[in-house]
Design a protein around this motif. Structure first.
Motif, short mmCIF file in Angstrom:
data_model
loop_
_atom_site.label_atom_id
_atom_site.label_comp_id
_atom_site.label_asym_id
_atom_site.label_seq_id
_atom_site.Cartn_x
_atom_site.Cartn_y
_atom_site.Cartn_z
N VAL A 1 79.61 -1.10 -72.05
CA VAL A 1 80.73 -0.16 -72.23
C VAL A 1 80.34 0.97 -73.19
O VAL A 1 80.77 2.11 -73.05
CB VAL A 1 81.99 -0.90 -72.71
N THR B 1 79.29 4.26 -71.69
CA THR B 1 80.14 4.94 -70.72
C THR B 1 80.29 6.43 -71.05
O THR B 1 80.34 6.81 -72.22
CB THR B 1 81.53 4.26 -70.63
N GLU C 1 82.93 8.00 -70.08
CA GLU C 1 84.38 8.24 -70.04
C GLU C 1 84.96 8.24 -71.45
O GLU C 1 84.31 7.83 -72.41
CB GLU C 1 85.08 7.15 -69.22
N LEU D 1 87.87 2.79 -72.48
CA LEU D 1 87.04 1.60 -72.31
C LEU D 1 86.84 1.32 -70.84
O LEU D 1 87.79 1.02 -70.11
CB LEU D 1 87.72 0.39 -72.97
N SER D 2 85.60 1.44 -70.37
CA SER D 2 85.32 1.15 -68.97
C SER D 2 83.84 0.89 -68.81
O SER D 2 83.02 1.36 -69.59
CB SER D 2 85.73 2.33 -68.09
N LEU D 3 83.50 0.11 -67.78
CA LEU D 3 82.10 -0.11 -67.48
C LEU D 3 81.56 1.18 -66.86
O LEU D 3 82.22 1.79 -66.02
CB LEU D 3 81.94 -1.28 -66.51
N THR E 1 80.25 3.51 -64.44
CA THR E 1 80.01 3.45 -62.99
C THR E 1 79.32 4.72 -62.50
O THR E 1 78.53 4.68 -61.57
CB THR E 1 81.33 3.27 -62.22
N ASP F 1 89.28 4.01 -77.81
CA ASP F 1 88.18 4.69 -77.13
C ASP F 1 86.90 3.89 -77.37
O ASP F 1 86.88 2.97 -78.20
CB ASP F 1 88.06 6.15 -77.57
#
Lengths: 266, 353
Positions: A29, A32, A34, A37-39, A41, A229
């Motif tokens: 994470v 990322t 972004e 919080l995101s894996l 991609t 974040d």
């Protein structure tokens, strides 16, 4: 290895996954691109690592944690070594009670300790100072240093020290040339565990830290109360990386199995 | 004060030394004078106080009573690091973080011997115990026998006034133990180092010592040369602990001349004894003959260079050892008669236990 059946292997696999998965996820994470919080991609990004530099509080908190951990574990070891040697060498009256006393901080919940220390240091006029934090951390990490040093000292063959004495060694020479080198693995592992314990503590420290003396866990805790974040994940990834380096160095110097098992060097 | 001649002055003297732990008396009334160059063994079962006595000489335990003198000087107040004794421990107690050479050099370093002399003496000491070339080996990479030799070299290199050996061979296997016994004896003879050996192994004590101190329950049972203690044991304990022995119940019968009678065996009795007595004879001093104590061979065991017979007699069980000299020997179940020379036995008042 071959003695493990398929069930045991599956269990080990599950267990290791359970232990490692959260750490792996946090590290992923951290990369990322972004703002949440995101894996990752669609590509990796170092923006959250760069973001650490924009928050000097994190860097400062890291140094506070490092200094606090290093000092408190050092003091704990300096007290633990003579205590452990005395308890294993001499028929100290009330040995059991003393040992229990030395280990007692393990048994008190850190929340309770936090409240108690807060009251205590405020009454002394030391509330929120680094000195107060240091004193509290020494108390909390001491049992870890003591326990492993004690194990090493009691595993030491008394004949070794007697041999050195019969050959003319006395006092500090005996300690420096024979006793200390032989209990060193236990001392180092006690020191390492004490350091990790201090570096890691949030529950108690959050009561005692003030702006300027916030440790890294406290800083992170406060940060995620206001922000969601990926900054905390990149900070975590850095801590994990530093920990890995620390463990590799420890392994090279003393052997990790010996350090973690706290064995003597026989 | 004039210096008396060396040979008559004891090097080490223990004068009515005692040690009690609380109410438990570990050593009582231990007196011994050790002559320079002598090899003494403290022999006894575990718990007899032999190790406690050794530790008092070494200084690791303070005697409750009595004095220990080394070269006429009272040792009681001297710190163990200042006594200048060489000690070999049962566990060898080699420093695991040092090489063989560093282990041996340790005592010399403590004495602040110069580096060049140190190197030379360490080399010589390791060569003496047959370990030349092993200088840089760590103890954990050496066999038990090699560790034993390093421990011996380490104790001897400081030229101790007395060498103390605490069951040094008990962790070695039988064959190695025998080799080390011979080597230990040779080294000790060559150097002339006064030596005290603590052991529970009677064979070791018999083959190594000039004198044996037989101990039991904190007391000295007998002090004497190996031959003396074996052939003329002073007590039932000494007789039984040193080698095997047969105890027969016998009686003193008749008067002027009184005779000792054990079943069909009899001999003139010494004056002053009467009633039931116990008669001790070593198994190798009993022979089969035409007349004597009647018995039956219960078991016959072949042991290579000798035969061992377990016999039953009316005076108690008997063990007989005969050399395997090629002559015919009685078989199991056969009736035999046991005989021995009166000078081969010892007598104690009272019936055999």
């Amino acid at each position: 290895m071959s003695r493990n059946g398929p069930l045991a292997l599956a269990f080990h696999g599950l267990f290791v996954t359970f232990m490692l998965a959260p750490i792996v996820v946090v590290c992923l994470v951290a990369f990322t691109p972004e703002g949440f919080l995101s894996l990752p991609t669609n590509g990796f990004s170092l923006r959250w690592f760069r973001a650490i530099a924009d928050y000097p509080e994190f860097v400062h908190a890291f140094w506070v944690s490092l200094g606090l951990g290093a000092l408190s574990s050092l003091v704990a070891v300096l007290v633990a070594v003579p205590a452990a040697l005395a308890l294993t060498r001499y028929p100290v009256p009330g040995r059991g009670a003393l040992q229990a006393l030395f280990l007692s901080p393990l048994m008190i919940p850190h929340v309770v300790l936090g409240v108690a220390f807060l009251r205590f240091f405020t009454a002394l006029g030391l509330g929120g100072t680094f000195l107060a934090l240091l004193a509290a951390h020494i108390v909390v990490v001491f049992p870890f240093a003591f326990r492993l040093t004690l194990a090493a000292a009691s595993g030491l063959d008394p004949a070794l020290e007697r041999a050195a004495i019969s050959l003319g060694a006395g006092g500090f020479t005996l300690f420096r040339r024979v006793t200390l080198p032989l209990i060193l693995p236990g001392v180092v592992s006690g020191w390492a565990l004490a350091f990790i314990q201090s570096f890691d503590d949030l529950t108690m420290t959050v009561f005692l830290a003030a702006p300027g003396t916030e440790t890294l866990p406290v800083r992170m805790f406060l940060y995620i109360q206001d922000n969601i974040d990926p900054l905390v994940t990149s900070v975590s990834a850095c801590v994990i990386a530093i920990t890995m380096v620390f463990l590799v160095v420890l392994d090279r110097l003393y052997g990790l199995d010996r350090v973690l098992a706290g064995k003597g060097s026989h | 004060m004039t210096t008396p001649s060396r040979s008559t002055t004891p090097l080490l003297e223990l004068d009515r030394v005692a040690k009690a732990f609380g109410s438990h008396v570990a050593v009582e009334d231990f007196s011994l004078a050790v002559a320079p160059g002598e090899f003494i063994s403290f022999l006894g079962p575990s718990g007899c106080g032999k190790t406690t006595t050794l530790q008092m000489i070494a200084g690791f335990l303070a005697p409750s009573r009595g004095t220990i003198r080394l070269e006429g000087r009272d040792l009681t107040q001297v710190h163990p690091s200042k006594r200048g004794l060489g000690i070999v421990f049962q566990s060898y107690a080699l420093f695991p973080h040092m090489t063989a050479a560093e282990n041996v050099a340790f005592g010399l370093e403590m004495q602040r011997v110069s580096r060049s002399e140190r190197t030379e003496r360490v080399r010589a000491a390791l060569a003496m115990v047959g370990l030349a070339g092993y200088e840089d080996r760590h103890p954990r990479r050496m066999s038990g026998g090699q560790q034993q030799r390093v421990a011996l070299a380490r104790a001897l290199v400081i030229r101790p006034s007395v060498l103390l050996l605490d069951e040094p061979l008990s962790n070695l296997d039988a064959k190695l133990r025998e080799e080390m016994q011979i080597e230990l004896r040779q080294i000790q003879r060559n150097l002339g180092t006064t030596t005290i050996l603590v052991t529970h192994d009677q064979g070791e004590a018999l083959s190594l010592s000039d004198r044996i101190v037989v101990m039991s329950k904190g007391r000295i049972e007998q002090i004497g040369t190996p031959q003396d203690t074996y052939e003329r044991p002073a007590s039932a304990f000494a007789a039984q602990f040193l080698g095997k022995t047969n105890d027969f119940s016998a009686r003193i019968e008749g008067a002027s001349p009184a005779r000792i009678v054990a079943g069909g065996w009899s001999a003139p009795a010494p004056v002053g004894m009467r009633g039931p007595v116990t008669l001790s004879v070593r198994p190798e001093r009993i022979g089969f003959s035409e007349e004597g104590l009647p018995g039956r061979v219960a078991a016959r065991i072949f042991q290579g260079n000798h035969w061992l017979f377990q016999c039953e007699t009316e005076c108690g069980p008997a063990i007989v050892v005969r050399p395997n000299d090629g002559l015919p020997q009685p078989g199991e179940g056969e009736a035999v008669r046991l005989a021995w020379r009166p000078e081969d036995m010892s007598l104690r008042a009272g019936a055999a236990a």
